[in-house]
Design a protein around this motif. Sequence first.
Motif, PDB file in Angstrom:
ATOM      1  N   HIS A 193       0.818  -1.215   0.000  1.00 47.39           N
ATOM      2  CA  HIS A 193       0.000   0.000   0.000  1.00 47.39           C
ATOM      3  C   HIS A 193       0.851   1.264   0.000  1.00 47.39           C
ATOM      4  O   HIS A 193       0.347   2.346  -0.324  1.00 47.39           O
ATOM      5  CB  HIS A 193      -0.953  -0.018   1.193  1.00 47.39           C
ATOM      6  N   LEU A 194       2.127   1.155   0.346  1.00 47.25           N
ATOM      7  CA  LEU A 194       3.009   2.305   0.202  1.00 47.25           C
ATOM      8  C   LEU A 194       3.224   2.630  -1.276  1.00 47.25           C
ATOM      9  O   LEU A 194       3.375   3.804  -1.642  1.00 47.25           O
ATOM     10  CB  LEU A 194       4.339   2.032   0.896  1.00 47.25           C
ATOM     11  N   ALA A 195       3.247   1.601  -2.118  1.00 48.28           N
ATOM     12  CA  ALA A 195       3.346   1.840  -3.565  1.00 48.28           C
ATOM     13  C   ALA A 195       2.107   2.575  -4.061  1.00 48.28           C
ATOM     14  O   ALA A 195       2.186   3.437  -4.950  1.00 48.28           O
ATOM     15  CB  ALA A 195       3.521   0.519  -4.310  1.00 48.28           C
ATOM     16  N   LEU A 196       0.948   2.247  -3.486  1.00 51.57           N
ATOM     17  CA  LEU A 196      -0.283   2.933  -3.870  1.00 51.57           C
ATOM     18  C   LEU A 196      -0.219   4.402  -3.471  1.00 51.57           C
ATOM     19  O   LEU A 196      -0.605   5.289  -4.251  1.00 51.57           O
ATOM     20  CB  LEU A 196      -1.480   2.252  -3.201  1.00 51.57           C
ATOM     21  N   ALA A 197       0.259   4.684  -2.265  1.00 49.13           N
ATOM     22  CA  ALA A 197       0.402   6.076  -1.836  1.00 49.13           C
ATOM     23  C   ALA A 197       1.349   6.833  -2.750  1.00 49.13           C
ATOM     24  O   ALA A 197       1.089   7.996  -3.122  1.00 49.13           O
ATOM     25  CB  ALA A 197       0.901   6.116  -0.387  1.00 49.13           C
ATOM     26  N   ALA A 198       2.446   6.190  -3.147  1.00 51.13           N
ATOM     27  CA  ALA A 198       3.382   6.838  -4.058  1.00 51.13           C
ATOM     28  C   ALA A 198       2.743   7.092  -5.428  1.00 51.13           C
ATOM     29  O   ALA A 198       3.027   8.112  -6.071  1.00 51.13           O
ATOM     30  CB  ALA A 198       4.637   5.970  -4.211  1.00 51.13           C
TER      31      ALA A 198
ATOM     32  N   LEU B 261       3.660   2.073 -10.406  1.00 54.13           N
ATOM     33  CA  LEU B 261       3.399   1.891  -8.982  1.00 54.13           C
ATOM     34  C   LEU B 261       2.046   1.231  -8.736  1.00 54.13           C
ATOM     35  O   LEU B 261       1.902   0.437  -7.794  1.00 54.13           O
ATOM     36  CB  LEU B 261       3.461   3.243  -8.277  1.00 54.13           C
ATOM     37  N   LEU B 262       1.051   1.535  -9.566  1.00 51.39           N
ATOM     38  CA  LEU B 262      -0.235   0.848  -9.428  1.00 51.39           C
ATOM     39  C   LEU B 262      -0.079  -0.647  -9.695  1.00 51.39           C
ATOM     40  O   LEU B 262      -0.654  -1.476  -8.987  1.00 51.39           O
ATOM     41  CB  LEU B 262      -1.259   1.449 -10.389  1.00 51.39           C
TER      42      LEU B 262
ATOM     43  N   LEU C  91       2.629  -2.385  -9.243  1.00 52.95           N
ATOM     44  CA  LEU C  91       3.345  -2.926  -8.086  1.00 52.95           C
ATOM     45  C   LEU C  91       2.390  -3.150  -6.919  1.00 52.95           C
ATOM     46  O   LEU C  91       2.460  -4.178  -6.221  1.00 52.95           O
ATOM     47  CB  LEU C  91       4.451  -1.949  -7.681  1.00 52.95           C
ATOM     48  N   PHE C  92       1.486  -2.209  -6.704  1.00 52.06           N
ATOM     49  CA  PHE C  92       0.503  -2.354  -5.620  1.00 52.06           C
ATOM     50  C   PHE C  92      -0.365  -3.590  -5.827  1.00 52.06           C
ATOM     51  O   PHE C  92      -0.547  -4.394  -4.890  1.00 52.06           O
ATOM     52  CB  PHE C  92      -0.379  -1.100  -5.564  1.00 52.06           C
ATOM     53  N   TYR C  93      -0.900  -3.783  -7.022  1.00 52.00           N
ATOM     54  CA  TYR C  93      -1.762  -4.939  -7.257  1.00 52.00           C
ATOM     55  C   TYR C  93      -0.984  -6.245  -7.170  1.00 52.00           C
ATOM     56  O   TYR C  93      -1.498  -7.247  -6.664  1.00 52.00           O
ATOM     57  CB  TYR C  93      -2.444  -4.811  -8.615  1.00 52.00           C
ATOM     58  N   ALA C  94       0.254  -6.256  -7.644  1.00 51.43           N
ATOM     59  CA  ALA C  94       1.062  -7.468  -7.563  1.00 51.43           C
ATOM     60  C   ALA C  94       1.339  -7.856  -6.115  1.00 51.43           C
ATOM     61  O   ALA C  94       1.438  -9.039  -5.780  1.00 51.43           O
ATOM     62  CB  ALA C  94       2.377  -7.274  -8.316  1.00 51.43           C
ATOM     63  N   ALA C  95       1.468  -6.853  -5.245  1.00 51.54           N
ATOM     64  CA  ALA C  95       1.798  -7.114  -3.842  1.00 51.54           C
ATOM     65  C   ALA C  95       0.579  -7.444  -2.992  1.00 51.54           C
ATOM     66  O   ALA C  95       0.740  -7.930  -1.865  1.00 51.54           O
ATOM     67  CB  ALA C  95       2.515  -5.901  -3.248  1.00 51.54           C
ATOM     68  N   THR C  96      -0.618  -7.191  -3.488  1.00 48.92           N
ATOM     69  CA  THR C  96      -1.797  -7.320  -2.631  1.00 48.92           C
ATOM     70  C   THR C  96      -2.872  -8.253  -3.165  1.00 48.92           C
ATOM     71  O   THR C  96      -3.543  -8.927  -2.370  1.00 48.92           O
ATOM     72  CB  THR C  96      -2.434  -5.939  -2.398  1.00 48.92           C
ATOM     73  N   ASP C  97      -3.093  -8.312  -4.451  1.00 47.08           N
ATOM     74  CA  ASP C  97      -4.258  -9.004  -4.989  1.00 47.08           C
ATOM     75  C   ASP C  97      -4.256 -10.493  -4.621  1.00 47.08           C
ATOM     76  O   ASP C  97      -5.071 -10.962  -3.845  1.00 47.08           O
ATOM     77  CB  ASP C  97      -4.314  -8.819  -6.506  1.00 47.08           C
ATOM     78  N   GLY C  98      -3.317 -11.245  -5.181  1.00 52.24           N
ATOM     79  CA  GLY C  98      -3.258 -12.666  -4.859  1.00 52.24           C
ATOM     80  C   GLY C  98      -2.750 -12.936  -3.458  1.00 52.24           C
ATOM     81  O   GLY C  98      -3.111 -13.935  -2.834  1.00 52.24           O
ATOM     82  N   VAL C  99      -1.920 -12.035  -2.943  1.00 49.70           N
ATOM     83  CA  VAL C  99      -1.334 -12.253  -1.621  1.00 49.70           C
ATOM     84  C   VAL C  99      -2.412 -12.231  -0.542  1.00 49.70           C
ATOM     85  O   VAL C  99      -2.351 -12.983   0.436  1.00 49.70           O
ATOM     86  CB  VAL C  99      -0.243 -11.197  -1.338  1.00 49.70           C
TER      87      VAL C  99
END
Length: 440
Positions: free
Chosen positions: A328-333, A356-357, A359-367
Amino acid sequence: MYLSLRDRPGAGPAADPSTDPSTETDAPTGTSAPGADGSATSGRPVGRTVLVLGFVSLLTDISSESVSAILPLYLAVVVGLSPAAYGVVEGLYQGVSALVRIGAGWVSDRTGRPKWVALSGYAASAVSRVLLPLVSGLGAISAVITADRVGKGIRTAPRDAMIAADAEPEHLGRAFGLHRSLDAVGAFLGPVLAFVVLWLIPGGYRSVMVLSLAFAVLGVALLALFVPANAGAVARPAPEPAPRADRVRWREVPTPELLRVTAVAGVLGLLTVGDGFVYLVLLDSGGFAAHWFPVLYVATSASYLLLALPLGRLADRFGRARVLVLGHLALAAAYVCATLLADRSVVAGTLATVLLLGLFYAATDGVLSAVAGQAVSERVRASGIALAQTAVALARLVAAVGFGVLWLVVGPTAALLGVAAALVVVVPPALRVLRPGRAG
């Protein structure tokens, strides 16, 4: 990464006939033959079902993302909705699936046949594609979008439960990363399709919708024909002596670990602004023509595609809960880049935002599914995943409506920067709640 079909249980010269793949069995797809000590054995981190479901999602995302890539522009520019009105539509798109997620996950666990629950969800979305080119007006369009999102809510948890059942526990992040990579290919190709159609046919929004229907039907057919009927089903012990003793009960679902994951994901979801708003902010900067709007979705999906599998593997090693929160820090950026950087350089700001969007989805969606799926027993895995996803969907519905109003009150730049600042403040306590040993 080494990918192949899962070893078939019982293969080999000393195989027990009861585990021969040519005979019928109620064992779930992706399970392995027990070893001498009774433990499961398998040499394959990702099974065939994960691959097939990945291609189902690929086709379905071509269908859905080709429409979603034109929807913000169509509603804001062609229909003429205000930011607040568009926020309502965006909220429906993001959150209406929450109405059925938990119920679908529960039905999947209770019946032990997640494939058929997921199939009904994919079919509902395909039917909505038939109606979309035929309707006009905000009310009718909202109703069709609601039907499509309800279909998504029905299919998501059972599908993710099938993925979790088909992967080795230590490779869950990799399995979901692979699935999300294929999903991202579809999310990449869908906006490309929309861009090409609008380039060739100015104002050809309904042409995009008709083409999306074809891909939706292909996805339904692939799931129906190539995913085993018992995929993701949990083998339950023989009913002795009480035939109803193994019934799944709701009280098994909300474990303390799952409730922590759900609470954190929900709070972070309240600070997640829909991509359509971010892209409208970039469009408002005046750096590109309107027909390039779908390319923003293409670029985000390309970033997601490149990063989904590496981030899934990183989550397995570094900690899934950590990756989920820090993403979510990538989302803020991204919000900062869409406002401050884009004001100085449209090209640099746009590229940084979409990267960055992704990166945010890659870090959160499936995780998120991997973390939630490991916070409950396998008997109620679909219900656990659905509970976490429902919290996120409802939170994003509120976030979309709230951000539309905030846009009108303070303007897009101040609104996005305010949400970015709130995300930075929330991430550290979220990490403490999901610290190692408590979740993920």
